[in-house]
Design a protein around this motif. Structure first.
Motif, PDB file in Angstrom:
ATOM      1  N   ASN A  36      24.780 -27.322  93.206  1.00  0.00           N
ATOM      2  CA  ASN A  36      23.619 -27.880  92.540  1.00  0.00           C
ATOM      3  C   ASN A  36      23.476 -27.332  91.127  1.00  0.00           C
ATOM      4  N   LYS A  37      23.761 -26.046  90.969  1.00  0.00           N
ATOM      5  CA  LYS A  37      23.639 -25.442  89.642  1.00  0.00           C
ATOM      6  C   LYS A  37      24.777 -25.901  88.742  1.00  0.00           C
ATOM      7  N   GLY A  38      25.943 -26.142  89.316  1.00  0.00           N
ATOM      8  CA  GLY A  38      27.035 -26.698  88.529  1.00  0.00           C
ATOM      9  C   GLY A  38      26.713 -28.092  88.025  1.00  0.00           C
ATOM     10  N   LEU A  39      26.124 -28.927  88.899  1.00  0.00           N
ATOM     11  CA  LEU A  39      25.718 -30.272  88.496  1.00  0.00           C
ATOM     12  C   LEU A  39      24.634 -30.198  87.430  1.00  0.00           C
ATOM     13  N   GLU A  40      23.706 -29.246  87.589  1.00  0.00           N
ATOM     14  CA  GLU A  40      22.628 -29.107  86.611  1.00  0.00           C
ATOM     15  C   GLU A  40      23.141 -28.618  85.259  1.00  0.00           C
ATOM     16  N   LEU A  41      24.166 -27.784  85.273  1.00  0.00           N
ATOM     17  CA  LEU A  41      24.779 -27.348  84.021  1.00  0.00           C
ATOM     18  C   LEU A  41      25.349 -28.557  83.281  1.00  0.00           C
ATOM     19  N   ILE A  42      26.080 -29.398  84.011  1.00  0.00           N
ATOM     20  CA  ILE A  42      26.649 -30.603  83.404  1.00  0.00           C
ATOM     21  C   ILE A  42      25.529 -31.512  82.892  1.00  0.00           C
ATOM     22  N   GLU A  43      24.477 -31.647  83.696  1.00  0.00           N
ATOM     23  CA  GLU A  43      23.347 -32.494  83.305  1.00  0.00           C
ATOM     24  C   GLU A  43      22.671 -31.954  82.041  1.00  0.00           C
ATOM     25  N   ALA A  44      22.547 -30.629  81.944  1.00  0.00           N
ATOM     26  CA  ALA A  44      21.924 -30.028  80.761  1.00  0.00           C
ATOM     27  C   ALA A  44      22.742 -30.309  79.501  1.00  0.00           C
ATOM     28  N   VAL A  45      24.060 -30.238  79.625  1.00  0.00           N
ATOM     29  CA  VAL A  45      24.945 -30.548  78.496  1.00  0.00           C
ATOM     30  C   VAL A  45      24.694 -31.980  78.026  1.00  0.00           C
ATOM     31  N   ARG A  46      24.568 -32.896  79.007  1.00  0.00           N
ATOM     32  CA  ARG A  46      24.345 -34.308  78.667  1.00  0.00           C
ATOM     33  C   ARG A  46      22.969 -34.529  78.039  1.00  0.00           C
ATOM     34  N   LEU A  47      21.934 -33.995  78.681  1.00  0.00           N
ATOM     35  CA  LEU A  47      20.559 -34.277  78.271  1.00  0.00           C
ATOM     36  C   LEU A  47      20.212 -33.683  76.913  1.00  0.00           C
ATOM     37  N   PHE A  48      20.698 -32.453  76.667  1.00  0.00           N
ATOM     38  CA  PHE A  48      20.238 -31.722  75.495  1.00  0.00           C
ATOM     39  C   PHE A  48      21.313 -31.559  74.430  1.00  0.00           C
ATOM     40  N   ASP A  49      22.440 -32.253  74.632  1.00  0.00           N
ATOM     41  CA  ASP A  49      23.505 -32.324  73.633  1.00  0.00           C
ATOM     42  C   ASP A  49      23.943 -30.938  73.168  1.00  0.00           C
ATOM     43  N   VAL A  50      24.240 -30.070  74.140  1.00  0.00           N
ATOM     44  CA  VAL A  50      24.742 -28.731  73.845  1.00  0.00           C
ATOM     45  C   VAL A  50      26.148 -28.594  74.419  1.00  0.00           C
ATOM     46  N   LYS A  51      26.849 -27.557  74.016  1.00  0.00           N
ATOM     47  CA  LYS A  51      28.171 -27.279  74.554  1.00  0.00           C
ATOM     48  C   LYS A  51      28.042 -26.518  75.872  1.00  0.00           C
ATOM     49  N   PRO A  52      29.027 -26.658  76.776  1.00  0.00           N
ATOM     50  CA  PRO A  52      28.939 -25.957  78.057  1.00  0.00           C
ATOM     51  C   PRO A  52      28.733 -24.457  77.911  1.00  0.00           C
ATOM     52  N   GLU A  53      29.359 -23.870  76.902  1.00  0.00           N
ATOM     53  CA  GLU A  53      29.233 -22.417  76.727  1.00  0.00           C
ATOM     54  C   GLU A  53      27.847 -21.997  76.236  1.00  0.00           C
ATOM     55  N   GLN A  54      27.029 -22.967  75.842  1.00  0.00           N
ATOM     56  CA  GLN A  54      25.659 -22.651  75.429  1.00  0.00           C
ATOM     57  C   GLN A  54      24.687 -22.617  76.612  1.00  0.00           C
ATOM     58  N   VAL A  55      25.183 -22.920  77.798  1.00  0.00           N
ATOM     59  CA  VAL A  55      24.334 -22.902  78.995  1.00  0.00           C
ATOM     60  C   VAL A  55      24.696 -21.682  79.837  1.00  0.00           C
ATOM     61  N   GLU A  56      23.723 -20.808  80.025  1.00  0.00           N
ATOM     62  CA  GLU A  56      23.928 -19.586  80.806  1.00  0.00           C
ATOM     63  C   GLU A  56      23.113 -19.671  82.092  1.00  0.00           C
ATOM     64  N   ILE A  57      23.770 -19.470  83.219  1.00  0.00           N
ATOM     65  CA  ILE A  57      23.081 -19.539  84.508  1.00  0.00           C
ATOM     66  C   ILE A  57      22.556 -18.150  84.874  1.00  0.00           C
ATOM     67  N   VAL A  58      21.273 -18.103  85.184  1.00  0.00           N
ATOM     68  CA  VAL A  58      20.600 -16.846  85.515  1.00  0.00           C
ATOM     69  C   VAL A  58      20.014 -16.966  86.915  1.00  0.00           C
ATOM     70  N   VAL A  59      20.434 -16.121  87.830  1.00  0.00           N
ATOM     71  CA  VAL A  59      19.875 -16.129  89.183  1.00  0.00           C
ATOM     72  C   VAL A  59      18.505 -15.447  89.145  1.00  0.00           C
ATOM     73  N   HIS A  60      17.505 -16.212  89.516  1.00  0.00           N
ATOM     74  CA  HIS A  60      16.106 -15.758  89.473  1.00  0.00           C
ATOM     75  C   HIS A  60      15.489 -16.109  90.824  1.00  0.00           C
ATOM     76  N   ARG A  61      15.457 -15.133  91.717  1.00  0.00           N
ATOM     77  CA  ARG A  61      15.156 -15.385  93.120  1.00  0.00           C
ATOM     78  C   ARG A  61      13.745 -15.923  93.368  1.00  0.00           C
ATOM     79  N   GLN A  62      12.820 -15.614  92.494  1.00  0.00           N
ATOM     80  CA  GLN A  62      11.432 -15.998  92.743  1.00  0.00           C
ATOM     81  C   GLN A  62      11.129 -17.465  92.401  1.00  0.00           C
ATOM     82  N   SER A  63      11.990 -18.130  91.656  1.00  0.00           N
ATOM     83  CA  SER A  63      11.786 -19.528  91.236  1.00  0.00           C
ATOM     84  C   SER A  63      10.423 -19.729  90.571  1.00  0.00           C
ATOM     85  N   ILE A  64      10.062 -18.791  89.709  1.00  0.00           N
ATOM     86  CA  ILE A  64       8.819 -18.888  88.930  1.00  0.00           C
ATOM     87  C   ILE A  64       9.135 -19.360  87.512  1.00  0.00           C
TER      88      ILE A  64
END
Length: 383
Positions: free
Chosen positions: A214-242
């Motif tokens: 799901n996070k991989g798909l969201e990374l790809i989606e973020a690249v598409r939606l916000f016109d950024v490069k893949p390396e500009q998207v950093e995945i951060v595990v945040h357990r509380q989902s706040i």
């Protein structure tokens, strides 16, 4: 609230039912509803919201819903043709919350008809890529994200003017197996994988959260939606989902969007943008939360994420290939035909199997989907 009616694709799923909660809250009309095959709930929704049209994607469900609504004047449609017809109806927005690549063609049809799109179906952008973003630009419609993470990024960029993000911080709950090793995941059951720590979602997306696909798909989606490069998207595990995601700007300032884990917040914003209206969602209390923690994603253990990153670096039809292989593998896992780790192996392996096409038109995207499904079927069997 004075607004045109919406068309809701995927009304019986988790996002669909919560969208109807928002419609009740603000008296938003519904022009059309669709479901896959849940005719019982679709009938209930149709009798409450009085749409002009309903559609079932599954042909097997068509006679049943037709009979259930025989005493009404609601027009009953079926299949992909029906979904596309609904998407072309004049409406305030087409809410696309169907699961999987089924959502691609209706999204394109909605844009061509001049309808704004409230998108919860991430596979549309993952598989369709520039085909979708170019179509949206060509027809001058809005593409408003419903995913909590992408809505958060969208909100962080509201008011940013011409200031572009230097980095997107895409948060992840980590799913039910955060911190586990591959050996510990080898014998994971369907029931264990369906126990998400924070969100209540449909089966497919819950499994995707467990594998981190799901996070991989969201990374790809973020690249598409916000016109950024893949390396500009950093995945951060945040357990509380706040913190639902954040944006870093060139000067080092980081703006984040916070809230309770309630999808009605991003759904409502997509329907009422740019207005913010009262919501039934529980308000956030940082005192109750107490603390927020952050960690890195383990791409070796959760190989789906690594495959998705590789796919977006390849571009073309590669994201479609990994998405389609994942859909097929998750279906097999939910039907107890393959193991949990087999999902990641299928997703990673398809990139070396399916022919790469740099700029695929729609027919090549659909052919890639079939080729990926055949790859998984040949390796693991069919349902």
């Amino acid at each position: 609230m004075n607004m045109k009616k919406i068309v809701l694709l995927g009304s019986t799923g988790s996002i669909g039912t919560q969208t109807l909660d928002v419609c009740r809250q603000h008296n938003i009309g519904v022009r059309a509803l669709s479901a896959n095959r849940n005719t019982s709930l679709l009938e209930q929704q149709a009798r409450e919201f009085h749409p002009e049209y309903v559609c079932v994607y599954s042909g097997d469900a068509y006679p049943d819903i037709k009979q259930r609504l025989a005493d009404t004047d609601i027009k009953v449609l079926c299949g992909m043709e029906g979904l596309c017809e609904l998407s072309r109806l004049n409406c305030h927005a087409v809410v696309n919350s169907v699961v999987g690549m089924v959502g691609l063609q209706p999204t394109l049809e909605a844009a061509k008809a001049g309808n704004d799109i409230a998108l919860a179906n991430k596979e549309t952008l993952v598989a369709g890529g520039r085909l979708v973003t170019d179509c949206v630009k060509e027809h001058g419609v809005k593409l408003l994200p419903i995913d909590s993470e992408h809505s958060a990024i969208f909100q962080c960029l509201m008011g940013a003017g011409d200031n572009l993000p230097s980095k997107i911080l895409l948060t992840a709950s980590g799913g039910p197996f955060y911190g586990k090793t591959r050996d510990e995941l080898r014998d994971v059951t369907v029931e264990q994988a369906l126990k998400h720590p924070n969100w209540s979602m449909g089966a497919k997306i819950t499994i995707d959260s467990a594998t981190l696909m799901n996070k991989g798909l969201e990374l790809i989606e973020a690249v598409r939606l916000f016109d950024v490069k893949p390396e500009q998207v950093e995945i951060v595990v945040h357990r509380q989902s706040i913190i639902h995601s954040a944006v870093e700007f060139e000067d080092g300032a980081v703006i984040a969007q916070l809230g309770t884990a309630d999808m009605r917040i991003p759904i409502q914003l997509a329907l009422t943008y740019p207005q913010r209206l009262p919501s039934p969602a529980k308000k956030l209390s940082l005192f109750d939360v107490g603390q927020l923690t952050f960690g890195r994603a383990d791409e070796e253990t959760f190989s789906c994420l690594a495959a998705a990153k590789r796919a977006i670096s390849m571009e073309g039809n590669a994201p479609c290939a990994v998405n389609s292989a994942n859909e097929a593998a998750v279906a097999l896992f939910l039907n107890r035909k393959i193991g949990f780790l087999d999902i990641g192996e299928a997703v990673g392996g398809v990139l070396d199997s399916v022919k790469h096409i740099a700029e695929p038109p729609l027919n090549d995207i659909l052919d890639t989907q079939k080729a990926a499904e055949e790859y998984v079927a040949a390796k693991y069997g069919r349902i």
